[in-house]
Design a protein around this motif. Structure first.
Motif, short mmCIF file in Angstrom:
data_model
loop_
_atom_site.label_atom_id
_atom_site.label_comp_id
_atom_site.label_asym_id
_atom_site.label_seq_id
_atom_site.Cartn_x
_atom_site.Cartn_y
_atom_site.Cartn_z
N ASP A 169 71.36 31.34 51.54
CA ASP A 169 70.57 30.91 50.23
C ASP A 169 71.08 32.20 49.26
N SER A 170 71.23 31.87 48.35
CA SER A 170 70.93 32.82 46.89
C SER A 170 70.12 32.38 45.96
N VAL A 171 69.28 33.16 45.18
CA VAL A 171 68.22 32.83 44.21
C VAL A 171 68.56 33.89 43.25
N ALA A 172 68.91 33.34 42.02
CA ALA A 172 69.22 34.10 40.68
C ALA A 172 67.86 34.67 40.11
N GLY A 173 67.95 35.93 39.93
CA GLY A 173 66.68 36.55 39.02
C GLY A 173 65.69 37.04 40.12
N ALA A 174 66.16 37.27 41.41
CA ALA A 174 64.90 37.53 42.43
C ALA A 174 64.57 39.13 42.46
N GLY A 175 63.61 39.35 43.00
CA GLY A 175 63.30 40.71 43.07
C GLY A 175 63.30 40.96 44.56
N ARG A 176 62.71 42.07 44.97
CA ARG A 176 63.00 42.47 46.33
C ARG A 176 62.07 41.79 47.24
N GLU A 177 60.94 41.75 46.73
CA GLU A 177 59.70 40.68 47.62
C GLU A 177 60.11 39.09 47.62
N GLN A 178 60.80 38.88 46.83
CA GLN A 178 61.05 37.22 46.76
C GLN A 178 62.42 37.32 47.63
N GLN B 265 63.03 38.93 50.08
CA GLN B 265 62.70 39.37 51.59
C GLN B 265 62.18 37.88 52.02
N ALA B 266 61.33 37.27 51.12
CA ALA B 266 60.66 35.93 51.52
C ALA B 266 61.78 34.86 51.91
N VAL B 267 62.85 34.92 51.26
CA VAL B 267 63.91 34.05 51.46
C VAL B 267 64.68 34.37 52.62
N ALA B 268 64.49 35.79 53.02
CA ALA B 268 65.29 36.29 54.34
C ALA B 268 64.45 35.73 55.52
N ARG B 269 62.95 35.75 55.35
CA ARG B 269 62.33 35.16 56.35
C ARG B 269 62.29 33.69 56.64
N GLU B 270 62.42 32.92 55.29
CA GLU B 270 62.70 31.52 55.49
C GLU B 270 63.90 31.24 56.08
N LYS B 271 64.97 31.84 55.81
CA LYS B 271 66.34 31.51 56.25
C LYS B 271 66.42 31.74 57.76
N LEU B 272 65.84 32.83 58.31
CA LEU B 272 65.66 33.09 59.63
C LEU B 272 64.86 32.02 60.57
N LYS B 273 63.80 31.63 59.92
CA LYS B 273 62.98 30.42 60.44
C LYS B 273 63.99 29.16 60.42
N HIS C 93 69.29 42.55 64.93
CA HIS C 93 70.21 43.33 64.37
C HIS C 93 70.30 43.12 62.79
N SER C 94 69.08 42.96 62.03
CA SER C 94 69.00 42.73 60.70
C SER C 94 68.93 43.97 59.83
N ALA C 95 69.44 43.72 58.56
CA ALA C 95 69.18 44.60 57.39
C ALA C 95 67.64 45.05 57.26
N THR C 96 67.24 46.23 57.42
CA THR C 96 65.85 46.27 57.05
C THR C 96 65.50 46.12 56.09
N SER C 97 66.34 46.22 54.95
CA SER C 97 65.87 46.21 53.61
C SER C 97 65.38 44.80 53.22
N LEU C 98 65.72 43.92 53.91
CA LEU C 98 65.40 42.59 54.02
C LEU C 98 64.12 41.96 54.87
N ILE C 99 64.28 42.48 56.16
CA ILE C 99 63.29 42.11 57.21
C ILE C 99 63.32 43.11 58.22
N ASP C 100 61.97 43.45 58.53
CA ASP C 100 61.98 44.66 59.43
C ASP C 100 62.01 43.95 61.02
N LYS C 101 62.20 44.74 61.88
CA LYS C 101 62.49 44.21 63.32
C LYS C 101 61.04 43.30 63.87
#
Length: 126
Positions: free
Chosen positions: A94-103, A105-113, A16-24
């Motif tokens: 987590d929060s990362v200042a100055g991050a773009g969409r791709e970065q 999404q990478a944070v989202a994958r890492e936090k899910l892991k 049940h994730s936001a698809t803008s961050l991580i797809d199913k």
């Protein structure tokens, strides 16, 4: 002769994730990679499901904010529907200042892991 294939471990994931961050598919792949077969032997897929939820995004100030939660939930005995009575839960953020969409999404994958690993470590010795 080719080696016999390892038996497939039955898994049960709900995302049940936001698809803008991580797809199913990506969310389920992260959980599958990080939940070992021995967890499914102790907590079989016909009795339990792992639910993931990744939320957040990039703020107006350009800060990526991500929260990832993983829960192990029981299934109802007759309908095999997920029952919202978490047996184990972990949240990573987590929060990362100055991050773009791709970065972000990478944070989202890492936090899910990270959240998945926390639930697994509460269930089995690693």
């Amino acid at each position: 002769a080719p080696a016999p294939a390892a038996p497939q471990v039955k898994v049960n994931f709900v995302d049940h994730s936001a698809t803008s961050l991580i797809d199913k598919d990506t969310a389920m792949a992260v959980m599958k990679e990080n939940i070992p077969a021995r967890v499914w032997r102790l907590y079989p897929a016909n009795r339990y499901a792992f639910v993931s939820q990744v939320e957040g995004g990039v703020t107006g100030a350009g800060t990526c904010v991500v929260t990832a939660r993983v829960m192990m939930l029981p299934l109802t005995p007759t309908m095999k529907a997920v029952l919202f009575r978490p047996q184990k839960t972990a949240t990573a953020f987590d929060s990362v200042a100055g991050a773009g969409r791709e970065q972000c999404q990478a944070v989202a994958r890492e936090k899910l892991k990270e959240a998945t690993a926390a639930v697994v470590s509460a269930l089995v010795k690693t």
